[in-house]
Enzyme design. Structure first.
Site, mmCIF file in Angstrom:
data_model
loop_
_atom_site.group_PDB
_atom_site.id
_atom_site.type_symbol
_atom_site.label_atom_id
_atom_site.label_comp_id
_atom_site.label_asym_id
_atom_site.label_seq_id
_atom_site.Cartn_x
_atom_site.Cartn_y
_atom_site.Cartn_z
ATOM 1 C CD GLU A 56 -28.883 -37.947 6.320
ATOM 2 O OE1 GLU A 56 -29.291 -38.430 7.369
ATOM 3 O OE2 GLU A 56 -28.853 -38.588 5.252
ATOM 4 C CG ASP A 61 -35.039 -37.019 0.339
ATOM 5 O OD1 ASP A 61 -34.437 -37.942 -0.220
ATOM 6 O OD2 ASP A 61 -35.213 -36.977 1.567
ATOM 7 C CD1 TRP A 113 -31.706 -40.308 -3.335
ATOM 8 C CD2 TRP A 113 -33.190 -41.917 -3.783
ATOM 9 N NE1 TRP A 113 -32.464 -40.516 -2.202
ATOM 10 C CE2 TRP A 113 -33.389 -41.490 -2.447
ATOM 11 C CE3 TRP A 113 -34.036 -42.913 -4.272
ATOM 12 C CZ2 TRP A 113 -34.360 -42.037 -1.611
ATOM 13 C CZ3 TRP A 113 -35.008 -43.461 -3.444
ATOM 14 C CH2 TRP A 113 -35.163 -43.025 -2.138
ATOM 15 C CD GLU A 171 -35.962 -39.792 8.133
ATOM 16 O OE1 GLU A 171 -35.758 -39.546 9.332
ATOM 17 O OE2 GLU A 171 -35.044 -40.098 7.342
ATOM 18 C CG HIS A 188 -37.071 -36.261 5.982
ATOM 19 N ND1 HIS A 188 -36.187 -36.035 6.994
ATOM 20 C CD2 HIS A 188 -36.417 -37.059 5.088
ATOM 21 C CE1 HIS A 188 -35.050 -36.669 6.728
ATOM 22 N NE2 HIS A 188 -35.151 -37.287 5.570
HETATM 23 C C1 BGC Z 1 -32.089 -39.297 4.168
HETATM 24 C C2 BGC Z 1 -33.035 -39.299 3.042
HETATM 25 C C3 BGC Z 1 -32.584 -40.082 1.902
HETATM 26 C C4 BGC Z 1 -32.253 -41.451 2.359
HETATM 27 C C5 BGC Z 1 -31.776 -42.345 1.279
HETATM 28 C C6 BGC Z 1 -31.694 -40.674 4.534
HETATM 29 O O1 BGC Z 1 -30.692 -40.688 5.467
HETATM 30 O O2 BGC Z 1 -32.562 -38.586 5.248
HETATM 31 O O3 BGC Z 1 -34.141 -38.606 3.084
HETATM 32 O O4 BGC Z 1 -33.326 -40.004 0.761
HETATM 33 O O5 BGC Z 1 -31.341 -41.442 3.427
HETATM 34 O O6 BGC Z 1 -31.790 -43.596 1.682
#
Ligand code: BGC
Length: 746
Positions: free
Chosen positions: A360, A367, A425, A624, A644
């Site tokens: 990823e 974030d 976001w 996370e 995270h």
């Molecule tokens: C990520 C994130 C992100 C999120 C959004 C994840 O896969 O790791 O931190 O903000 O997806 O849904």
């Protein structure tokens, strides 16, 4: 245009496709040149589809890695500039090793994790410009006179790792007396994208090795060695080895051990494996050049006759200067602070990523915006975040929507392209410029981004004429616990927030649209209250996050926030339930409403869920999920990173509330409000820290003694200040001209 050399490539294998697991060997390039006079200045410019490591006269040009960095290469091409004035001799050679990097290697996340997003081949362009003292300028551009070869790096990929066969080592190929007669010539290419594509100078801090660790050997089982770096880092291992030609060493990386074994399930498709085949001559050094791994543990398997002589772990991230530090009397809290700092270090790569380990590692905008202010307290992120904001603007869709990740990987899913406009976001385009201005006072960042924010707001206005956003496709208060916050309520709150930040930024730069956004904010707030708040003042779905956000965004008043948040926390058994979006506002809201006692007990708690629980379970970075690991459930299956930074956004609270250093909208710390939230519960008896402003250092500290506290602040004279001690019954101010001391009574 600063330089306009030919683009070159070198075919080291049949071109691979998006679904191939591995790419081709690295191309190596070299070019010799001699000087014809006394040099005043010499500069090397370089850009690539791919990433490079550059050498001059047998040494690396710079200690950077993964340059020229990641941007959306369909929009612009980043180049970097190196001053090589002091590096030149009468006869010189430039060398370059290229790798797939972000353009040709894997990108994306598990659903769409593909190679060749921007290109199926590496392309490189560079220029050496020599300015002589007599006024002459000589330029050495890339073209087919450059020599090319493949070499020891047989493949490399940021996520998959690097595979090196030292038997194919080319030797010191950037030395001027190197014999390249067996090398081919580079091939000039017609650059894949438009020739008019902008070459854009990437001046953001580059990736460098910032910390070196000596890993501890946990066990040896036959030829397999398990090492512990004792810190979850983003980086690589550097090995010194001795052994027979053809023997190999395979290094696998992981964040955790599970029953004593390396745990790699959460890396998903990222192999994070480096392989080194020995040449069999003396002591050999292996340090992968074109990858990094998010790891704390490494398992090294030796195949054949080889021994490990030395091993270090190198943590790499953007070369940002430290700007602040926090500490307190509670070691647990200090560890939480350091874990958040490490998650920042590990994720501040060429873009700020969600996580450094799995398939990823993307620039998730949610974030980034949640953590941006925290990041700016720890490090000087001025140009780093300006570059990221440019990535965000480059990613903006024609309809104004800001995607959930920036840059957007070319092979993606709806999640990235953000057609659904995920609340919290998208607002990276509002939150980051605003926080950046508050911290650094540079109006240019607002001017650069406000048009993109207005376009986003135009989209919302068309999509939600009544002010209520549906929340369709949004993530809501991502990874919260218990009842999820109503997604339409979260989305509408962020719509109001974006309007309000737009208004504030318009005022700051003297933009006449300020009034329009002020009334937009009023309209959305009214619509929110009518739609989501019942007669008892409860917000639909009734979560901690919603009260914190509604209060912090100016939609409910302090009394309503206090009443509901206190009630919710009792109903939730005194435990936090907030997700990524809510967490930034939980401790601040509790302090604002006069319940800093609850804030401190959540902070100091060692129980699940909370930061302290992760620390008690060995965390060296921020997890996370609140339940990434639990004693009862073990390691959470599926999407689960141990690195995270989102839940680390309490860093901002540590400086602005706990220490009480609050920069105002005057920008750049030209004025601060002193607003310490002192812990009178006895959990924390002192706190201290500093922040380096452009005017100089501000230090702040407090120490309690029963119901009294001494709060001391030292700051440069140029900084104007005011205080907000409304939470305290009595305050006495003593100044010795330099340091300010406040005697505070609870
Ligand atoms: C990520 C994130 C992100 C999120 C959004 C994840 O896969 O790791 O931190 O903000 O997806 O849904």
């Amino acid at each position: 245009m600063l330089f306009d050399s030919k683009w070159i490539t070198y075919k080291t294998g049949e071109y691979k496709s998006a679904d191939d697991k591995y790419g081709n060997p690295s191309p190596y390039f070299r070019r010799e040149f001699s000087l014809s006079g006394e040099v005043r200045r010499a500069t090397l410019f370089a850009s690539a589809l791919g990433v490079f490591k550059l050498y001059i006269n047998g040494e690396e040009v710079d200690s950077d890695y993964l340059s020229p960095g990641w941007v959306d290469y369909r929009k612009k091409l980043p180049f970097v500039r190196y001053d090589i004035t002091d590096r030149l001799e009468a006869c010189n050679a430039i060398g370059a090793i290229l790798s797939d990097g972000f353009a040709v290697g894997h990108l994306g996340s598990t659903y769409a994790f593909k190679r060749c997003g921007y290109s199926d081949r590496i392309e490189f362009t560079a220029l050496v410009r020599i300015e002589y003292r007599d006024g002459r300028v000589e330029e050495i551009p890339t073209d087919s006179t450059w020599r090319a070869s493949d070499g020891a790096i047989r493949r490399s990929d940021i996520y998959m790792g690097e595979y090196v066969d030292a038997r194919l080592d080319l030797g010191n190929f950037s030395s001027p007396d190197y014999d390249d007669s067996a090398w081919d010539h580079a091939e000039e290419t017609v650059f894949k994208f438009s020739r008019n594509l902008l070459l854009w100078e990437n001046t953001a801090p580059r990736i460098r090795v910032k910390h070196i660790f000596t890993p501890k050997l946990l066990r040896r089982r036959g030829e397999s060695y398990l090492y512990d770096v004792l810190q979850n880092i983003a980086g690589v291992l550097s090995l010194s080895l001795r052994g027979a030609a053809g023997a190999s060493v395979i290094v696998r990386h992981g964040e955790l051990l599970d029953s004593g074994e390396l745990y790699t399930e959460n890396l998903r498709k990222a192999e994070a494996t480096d392989t080194f085949i020995l040449r069999g001559e003396g002591i050999e050094h292996f340090r992968p050049l074109f990858t990094y791994h998010g790891f704390r543990y490494a398992e090294i398997t030796v195949v054949g006759d080889a021994e490990i002589i030395d091993i270090t772990a190198e943590a790499m991230y953007a070369d940002l200067d430290k700007s602040g530090e926090f500490s307190s009397s509670d070691p647990l809290v200090n560890k939480i602070y350091r874990n958040a700092l490490w998650s920042q270090r590990d994720n501040f790569q060429t873009v700020p990523t969600d996580c450094p380990q799995r398939d990823e590692r993307l620039g998730w905008t949610g974030d980034a915006q949640i953590f941006a202010k925290s990041a700016m307290w720890n490090m000087n992120c001025k140009s780093y975040l300006e570059k990221y904001l440019a990535d965000v603007r480059d990613a903006q869709l024609g309809n104004g929507v800001i995607p959930a990740v920036a840059p957007v990987p070319p092979v993606g899913s709806y999640a990235y392209t953000g057609r659904e406009a995920a609340a919290g976001w998208c607002e990276a385009i509002a939150e980051i410029p605003y926080a950046h201005y508050v911290m650094y006072g540079d109006k240019r960042v607002i001017k650069d981004n406000i048009y993109a924010l207005k376009r986003l707001l135009d989209y919302y206005a068309v999509e939600s004429p009544d002010g209520i956003r549906s929340g369709r496709g949004a993530y809501g208060d991502w990874l919260s616990l218990g009842t999820p916050s109503d997604i339409s309520a979260v989305s509408t709150l962020y719509y109001a927030r974006a309007a309000s930040l737009c208004e504030r930024m318009c005022r700051i730069i003297g933009d006449s649209d300020a009034e329009e956004y002020a009334s937009l904010f009023e309209r959305i707030s009214r619509a929110f209250r009518e739609r989501f708040i019942d007669a008892d003042g409860r917000i639909l779905s009734d979560t901690q996050s919603l009260y914190c956000m509604a209060y912090k965004f100016g939609i409910i008043d302090l009394e309503a926030a206090k009443k509901n948040l206190e009630r919710k926390l009792i109903e939730d058994g005194g435990k936090l339930t907030t997700g990524f979006l809510g967490i930034r506002f939980l401790l601040p809201t509790l302090c604002d409403v006069g319940r800093s006692d609850i804030a401190y007990s959540l902070l100091a708690s060692r129980e699940y869920p909370g930061w302290g629980y992760s620390v008690m379970n060995g965390a060296t970075t921020i997890w996370e999920h609140w339940d990434s690991y639990t004693e009862s459930g073990g390691i959470r299956a599926g999407m689960n990173s141990f690195n995270h930074y989102s839940f680390g956004s309490l860093t901002e609270w540590m400086f602005e509330y706990c220490l009480g250093i609050r920069p105002t909208e005057d920008g750049g710390f030209s004025r601060v409000t002193l607003y310490p939230c002192i812990d009178f519960t006895g959990k924390m008896s002192s706190a201290s820290g500093y922040y380096d402003t452009a005017f100089g250092r501000i230090t702040a500290s407090w120490q309690t003694d029963g119901d009294c506290a001494t709060y001391e602040v030292d700051m440069p004279e140029e900084i104007k200040w005011e205080t907000d001690f409304s939470a305290y019954s009595q305050v006495e101010y003593i100044s010795d001209g330099k340091k300010m001391t406040f005697k505070i009574k609870k």
